[in-house]
Design an enzyme around this catalytic site. Structure first.
Site, PDB file in Angstrom:
ATOM      1  N   GLU A   1       5.502  -3.586  -4.249  1.00 62.95           N
ATOM      2  CA  GLU A   1       5.140  -3.994  -5.617  1.00 62.95           C
ATOM      3  C   GLU A   1       5.354  -5.478  -5.946  1.00 62.95           C
ATOM      4  OE1 GLU A   1       3.937  -2.190  -8.441  1.00 62.95           O
ATOM      5  OE2 GLU A   1       3.949  -4.183  -9.333  1.00 62.95           O
TER       6      GLU A   1
ATOM      7  N   ALA B   1       0.533   0.804   6.580  1.00 60.15           N
ATOM      8  CA  ALA B   1       0.538  -0.611   6.947  1.00 60.15           C
ATOM      9  C   ALA B   1      -0.758  -0.932   7.699  1.00 60.15           C
ATOM     10  CB  ALA B   1       1.752  -0.902   7.833  1.00 60.15           C
TER      11      ALA B   1
ATOM     12  N   ASP C   1       2.220  16.349  12.526  1.00 59.34           N
ATOM     13  CA  ASP C   1       2.532  15.179  13.351  1.00 59.34           C
ATOM     14  C   ASP C   1       1.227  14.678  13.958  1.00 59.34           C
ATOM     15  OD1 ASP C   1       3.250  13.291  15.195  1.00 59.34           O
ATOM     16  OD2 ASP C   1       5.066  14.348  15.835  1.00 59.34           O
ATOM     17  N   THR C   2       0.697  13.624  13.375  1.00 60.66           N
ATOM     18  CA  THR C   2      -0.614  13.145  13.799  1.00 60.66           C
ATOM     19  C   THR C   2      -0.543  12.266  15.039  1.00 60.66           C
ATOM     20  OG1 THR C   2      -0.423  11.286  12.286  1.00 60.66           O
ATOM     21  CG2 THR C   2      -1.556  13.248  11.471  1.00 60.66           C
ATOM     22  N   LYS C   3       0.655  12.124  15.589  1.00 62.03           N
ATOM     23  CA  LYS C   3       0.757  11.369  16.846  1.00 62.03           C
ATOM     24  C   LYS C   3       0.708  12.298  18.055  1.00 62.03           C
ATOM     25  CE  LYS C   3       2.175   7.003  15.302  1.00 62.03           C
ATOM     26  NZ  LYS C   3       3.256   6.085  15.031  1.00 62.03           N
TER      27      LYS C   3
ATOM     28  N   GLY D   1      -4.509 -13.621 -25.563  1.00 63.06           N
ATOM     29  CA  GLY D   1      -5.872 -13.677 -26.084  1.00 63.06           C
ATOM     30  C   GLY D   1      -6.052 -14.791 -27.091  1.00 63.06           C
ATOM     31  N   GLY D   2      -7.056 -14.665 -27.911  1.00 58.33           N
ATOM     32  CA  GLY D   2      -7.395 -15.717 -28.865  1.00 58.33           C
ATOM     33  C   GLY D   2      -6.581 -15.676 -30.148  1.00 58.33           C
TER      34      GLY D   2
ATOM     35  N   ASP E   1       1.408  -1.641  -7.521  1.00 58.27           N
ATOM     36  CA  ASP E   1       1.293  -0.298  -6.933  1.00 58.27           C
ATOM     37  C   ASP E   1       0.351   0.594  -7.742  1.00 58.27           C
ATOM     38  OD1 ASP E   1       2.933  -0.691  -4.767  1.00 58.27           O
ATOM     39  OD2 ASP E   1       4.735   0.018  -5.758  1.00 58.27           O
TER      40      ASP E   1
ATOM     41  N   ARG F   1      -4.274   2.718  15.020  1.00 52.04           N
ATOM     42  CA  ARG F   1      -3.318   3.033  16.100  1.00 52.04           C
ATOM     43  C   ARG F   1      -3.196   4.537  16.292  1.00 52.04           C
ATOM     44  NH1 ARG F   1      -0.695  -1.412  13.845  1.00 52.04           N
ATOM     45  NH2 ARG F   1       0.691  -0.175  12.531  1.00 52.04           N
TER      46      ARG F   1
ATOM     47  N   LYS G   1       3.108  -6.196   5.529  1.00 48.63           N
ATOM     48  CA  LYS G   1       3.487  -5.030   4.738  1.00 48.63           C
ATOM     49  C   LYS G   1       3.857  -5.519   3.348  1.00 48.63           C
ATOM     50  CE  LYS G   1       5.089  -2.031   8.420  1.00 48.63           C
ATOM     51  NZ  LYS G   1       6.110  -1.107   8.889  1.00 48.63           N
ATOM     52  N   VAL G   2       3.521  -4.774   2.352  1.00 53.15           N
ATOM     53  CA  VAL G   2       3.709  -5.266   0.977  1.00 53.15           C
ATOM     54  C   VAL G   2       4.239  -4.176   0.061  1.00 53.15           C
ATOM     55  CG1 VAL G   2       2.436  -6.089  -1.058  1.00 53.15           C
ATOM     56  CG2 VAL G   2       1.964  -7.090   1.173  1.00 53.15           C
TER      57      VAL G   2
ATOM     58  N   GLN H   1       3.954   4.551  -3.660  1.00 50.29           N
ATOM     59  CA  GLN H   1       3.428   4.643  -5.023  1.00 50.29           C
ATOM     60  C   GLN H   1       1.936   4.355  -5.173  1.00 50.29           C
ATOM     61  OE1 GLN H   1       4.047   2.594  -9.420  1.00 50.29           O
ATOM     62  NE2 GLN H   1       5.652   2.303  -7.935  1.00 50.29           N
ATOM     63  N   SER H   2       1.445   3.325  -4.469  1.00 47.84           N
ATOM     64  CA  SER H   2       0.079   2.878  -4.767  1.00 47.84           C
ATOM     65  C   SER H   2      -0.952   3.968  -4.473  1.00 47.84           C
ATOM     66  CB  SER H   2      -0.241   1.613  -3.959  1.00 47.84           C
ATOM     67  OG  SER H   2      -0.205   1.888  -2.567  1.00 47.84           O
TER      68      SER H   2
HETATM   69  N1  COA Z   1       2.543  11.855  11.710  1.00 48.05           N
HETATM   70  C1  COA Z   1       2.891  10.901  12.598  1.00 48.05           C
HETATM   71  N2  COA Z   1       2.999   9.597  12.281  1.00 48.05           N
HETATM   72  C2  COA Z   1       2.763   9.261  11.009  1.00 48.05           C
HETATM   73  C3  COA Z   1       2.408  10.183  10.038  1.00 48.05           C
HETATM   74  C4  COA Z   1       2.305  11.539  10.433  1.00 48.05           C
HETATM   75  N3  COA Z   1       1.991  12.493   9.570  1.00 48.05           N
HETATM   76  N4  COA Z   1       2.251   9.542   8.857  1.00 48.05           N
HETATM   77  C5  COA Z   1       2.504   8.247   9.098  1.00 48.05           C
HETATM   78  N5  COA Z   1       2.804   8.062  10.407  1.00 48.05           N
HETATM   79  C6  COA Z   1       3.140   6.824  11.069  1.00 48.05           C
HETATM   80  C7  COA Z   1       2.051   5.779  10.984  1.00 48.05           C
HETATM   81  O1  COA Z   1       1.047   6.074  11.891  1.00 48.05           O
HETATM   82  C8  COA Z   1       2.845   4.529  11.331  1.00 48.05           C
HETATM   83  O2  COA Z   1       2.983   4.455  12.701  1.00 48.05           O
HETATM   84  P1  COA Z   1       2.797   3.096  13.571  1.00 48.05           P
HETATM   85  O3  COA Z   1       3.618   2.052  12.896  1.00 48.05           O
HETATM   86  O4  COA Z   1       3.308   3.467  14.924  1.00 48.05           O
HETATM   87  O5  COA Z   1       1.360   2.762  13.558  1.00 48.05           O
HETATM   88  C9  COA Z   1       4.226   4.840  10.773  1.00 48.05           C
HETATM   89  O6  COA Z   1       4.208   6.209  10.401  1.00 48.05           O
HETATM   90  C10 COA Z   1       4.713   4.044   9.588  1.00 48.05           C
HETATM   91  O7  COA Z   1       3.708   3.761   8.644  1.00 48.05           O
HETATM   92  P2  COA Z   1       3.827   2.481   7.729  1.00 48.05           P
HETATM   93  O8  COA Z   1       2.723   2.502   6.771  1.00 48.05           O
HETATM   94  O9  COA Z   1       3.960   1.275   8.598  1.00 48.05           O
HETATM   95  O10 COA Z   1       5.193   2.751   6.934  1.00 48.05           O
HETATM   96  P3  COA Z   1       6.376   1.720   6.564  1.00 48.05           P
HETATM   97  O11 COA Z   1       7.379   2.547   5.859  1.00 48.05           O
HETATM   98  O12 COA Z   1       6.877   0.932   7.717  1.00 48.05           O
HETATM   99  O13 COA Z   1       5.695   0.701   5.531  1.00 48.05           O
HETATM  100  C11 COA Z   1       4.575   0.092   3.491  1.00 48.05           C
HETATM  101  C12 COA Z   1       5.510   1.072   4.197  1.00 48.05           C
HETATM  102  C13 COA Z   1       4.312   0.617   2.098  1.00 48.05           C
HETATM  103  C14 COA Z   1       5.234  -1.294   3.416  1.00 48.05           C
HETATM  104  C15 COA Z   1       3.251  -0.017   4.290  1.00 48.05           C
HETATM  105  O14 COA Z   1       2.741   1.280   4.464  1.00 48.05           O
HETATM  106  C16 COA Z   1       2.191  -0.880   3.600  1.00 48.05           C
HETATM  107  O15 COA Z   1       2.265  -2.110   3.622  1.00 48.05           O
HETATM  108  N6  COA Z   1       1.168  -0.227   3.037  1.00 48.05           N
HETATM  109  C17 COA Z   1       0.056  -0.910   2.411  1.00 48.05           C
HETATM  110  C18 COA Z   1       0.421  -1.503   1.097  1.00 48.05           C
HETATM  111  C19 COA Z   1       1.023  -0.525   0.151  1.00 48.05           C
HETATM  112  O16 COA Z   1       0.426   0.454  -0.234  1.00 48.05           O
HETATM  113  N7  COA Z   1       2.241  -0.868  -0.285  1.00 48.05           N
HETATM  114  C20 COA Z   1       2.842  -0.299  -1.463  1.00 48.05           C
HETATM  115  C21 COA Z   1       3.382   0.963  -1.354  1.00 48.05           C
HETATM  116  S1  COA Z   1       3.843   1.489  -2.968  1.00 48.05           S
END
Ligand code: COA
Length: 415
Positions: free
Chosen positions: A139, A98, A73-75, A247-248, A168, A104, A136-137, A17-18
């Site tokens: 809302e 995250a 797929d950016t990996k 407020g006031g 978010d 990475r 990781k965070v 969402q954010s």
């Molecule tokens: N191709 C390949 N890999 C991809 C990709 C793509 N197109 N898009 C994402 N990925 C990978 C990332 O590189 C990451 O890989 P890694 O862990 O090996 O480095 C992986 O997907 C997962 O990303 P991540 O952000 O860790 O997702 P998550 O589902 O585990 O965590 C959150 C979700 C929201 C908790 C986390 O992203 C976060 O804390 N974000 C910051 C705060 C935030 O915005 N939170 C609120 C969301 S509303």
């Protein structure tokens, strides 16, 4: 008509969402937002809280209007090459992975600057630098860490989260402002820059008045407009203030006709000083106008809850809309508690484009919140969210890939 951000291209690496809140706003202002998603699943919210099997959820559709979607797929090495091309081609990269995920993947700030020194890289994380920076965070974690939960609810109950997504959507709004500010500065410096916000920071910024109150409490030991005054105990940190105004001008939520069965038959009433006489006349307590115990805002402070109770005796005799009309005749600030159903059906919100009906090829018509920020020279047309990978070929062609190269990337599951 042109749009404010015409010509700005955004590499949208956001999810949940954010981040999507931020890039959706930029898209509404005219930026070309290319959402990069993982093939197969895409943004996790496409499948979360689904109300129609197999169809993008409202969670996703309501946060990703006016964007294009590509899968990548950016990996994989070939995926990284496509991403590099996108970085060279775009003005802004927005991400809310995250902590450390972009590094990475091989795209540190330094690497991005090598590829495109003009690029603005904008990130949301849960926390800024400090003990929790790696966490990781979601809302409600931010609401709790940013001061909102501790100051929401009633004194005799637990901390409470609020329905407004201030962690978010709140951080997305903050980031969007940072991005357009950086774009403006780039017109003078020619350089990109890092734009960072955290969900904790965004929530705390929105809880600014509570840090104000913390310092008032430390100085005086009590806060006279809080419901704890004059009989309750104040501890050493800002207490939960129930429905007191931040407020006031003191205020409270009062029952209206039908409250016994309708959970939203209430009105917010503000006891604004300049209209005190009008309030007294309206509720039939004209003697309070000159009574030294009630005549001044200061004299009223220890009696606020009694005053609210008396006004409530009056509001309970009418609906929240009748009370609203009656008070507004005398400029008494007040607001009915509108249910989501009432908001969804409110004609003026439809007319202003704040509530919009959108057609989607797979789900049909649905309601969304349109752009709450109206620009006279850059009107917003709310367009449906993209299907997963709907624009992969189109975007790759624009980047210079030919049909054969695209077919190869597809065969290798890069796109
Ligand atoms: N191709 C390949 N890999 C991809 C990709 C793509 N197109 N898009 C994402 N990925 C990978 C990332 O590189 C990451 O890989 P890694 O862990 O090996 O480095 C992986 O997907 C997962 O990303 P991540 O952000 O860790 O997702 P998550 O589902 O585990 O965590 C959150 C979700 C929201 C908790 C986390 O992203 C976060 O804390 N974000 C910051 C705060 C935030 O915005 N939170 C609120 C969301 S509303």
């Amino acid at each position: 008509m042109s749009k404010a951000l015409d010509g700005v291209r955004i590499l949208d690496f956001t999810h949940v969402q954010s981040g999507p809140t931020c890039t959706q706003l930029l898209a509404w202002f005219g930026a070309d937002v290319i959402k990069v998603e993982r093939a197969g699943e895409g943004d996790a919210t496409r499948a979360q809280l689904r109300d129609i099997p197999g169809v993008d959820s409202l969670y996703f559709t309501m946060l990703n209007h006016n964007k294009r979607s590509i899968t990548l797929d950016t990996k994989k090495a070939a995926g990284k090459e496509v991403l590099e091309t996108l970085i060279r081609d775009c003005d802004v990269l927005v991400e809310n992975f995250a902590p450390g995920a972009l590094d990475r993947m091989g795209f540190s700030w330094e690497r991005i600057q090598e590829l495109n020194p003009k690029m603005i890289v904008a990130s949301i994380k849960g926390f800024g630098p400090g003990p929790y920076e790696h966490c990781k965070v979601y809302e409600n974690v931010a609401q709790c860490a940013g001061g909102s939960a501790a100051t929401t609810g009633f004194d005799d109950g637990p901390p409470m989260v609020t329905g407004a997504q201030i962690g978010d959507s709140g951080s997305g709004l903050h980031l969007a402002l940072g991005i357009v500010t950086a774009l403006f500065q780039r017109t003078m410096t020619g350089r990109g820059q890092l734009v960072q916000t955290s969900m904790q920071d965004a929530v705390l910024n929105l809880c600014r008045v509570k840090l104000r109150d913390q310092q008032r409490l430390e100085r005086h030991g009590v806060m006279e407009e809080y419901p704890q005054y004059p009989n309750g105990e104040f501890g050493d940190s800002v207490p939960r203030a129930g429905n007191a105004s931040g407020g006031g001008q003191p205020g409270w939520i009062l029952k209206c006709k039908g409250w016994e069965t309708d959970p939203n038959a209430y009105i917010y009433f503000v006891c604004q000083a300049p209209v005190w006489s009008a309030i007294c006349k309206l509720i039939g307590r004209e003697e309070w106008i000159s009574d030294a115990d009630y005549a001044t805002p200061r004299a009223r402070l220890p009696r606020l809850m009694d005053i609210f109770a008396e006004v409530e005796t009056w509001t309970k005799t009418m609906t929240k809309f009748e009370a609203m009309d009656a008070m507004n005749k005398y400029d008494i600030p007040c607001g009915p508690i509108l249910s989501m159903k009432e908001i969804a059906e409110e004609p003026s919100l439809r007319a202003s484009g704040t509530v919009v009906e959108v057609d989607h090829p797979e789900r049909g018509k649905y309601l969304t919140v349109g752009n709450p920020i109206k620009l006279s020279d850059s009107p917003t047309n709310v367009e449906r969210s993209p299907l997963l990978g709907e624009h992969t070929d189109q975007v790759l062609e624009q980047l210079g890939y030919n049909a054969e190269q695209i077919a190869l990337l597809r065969a290798e599951h890069v796109i």
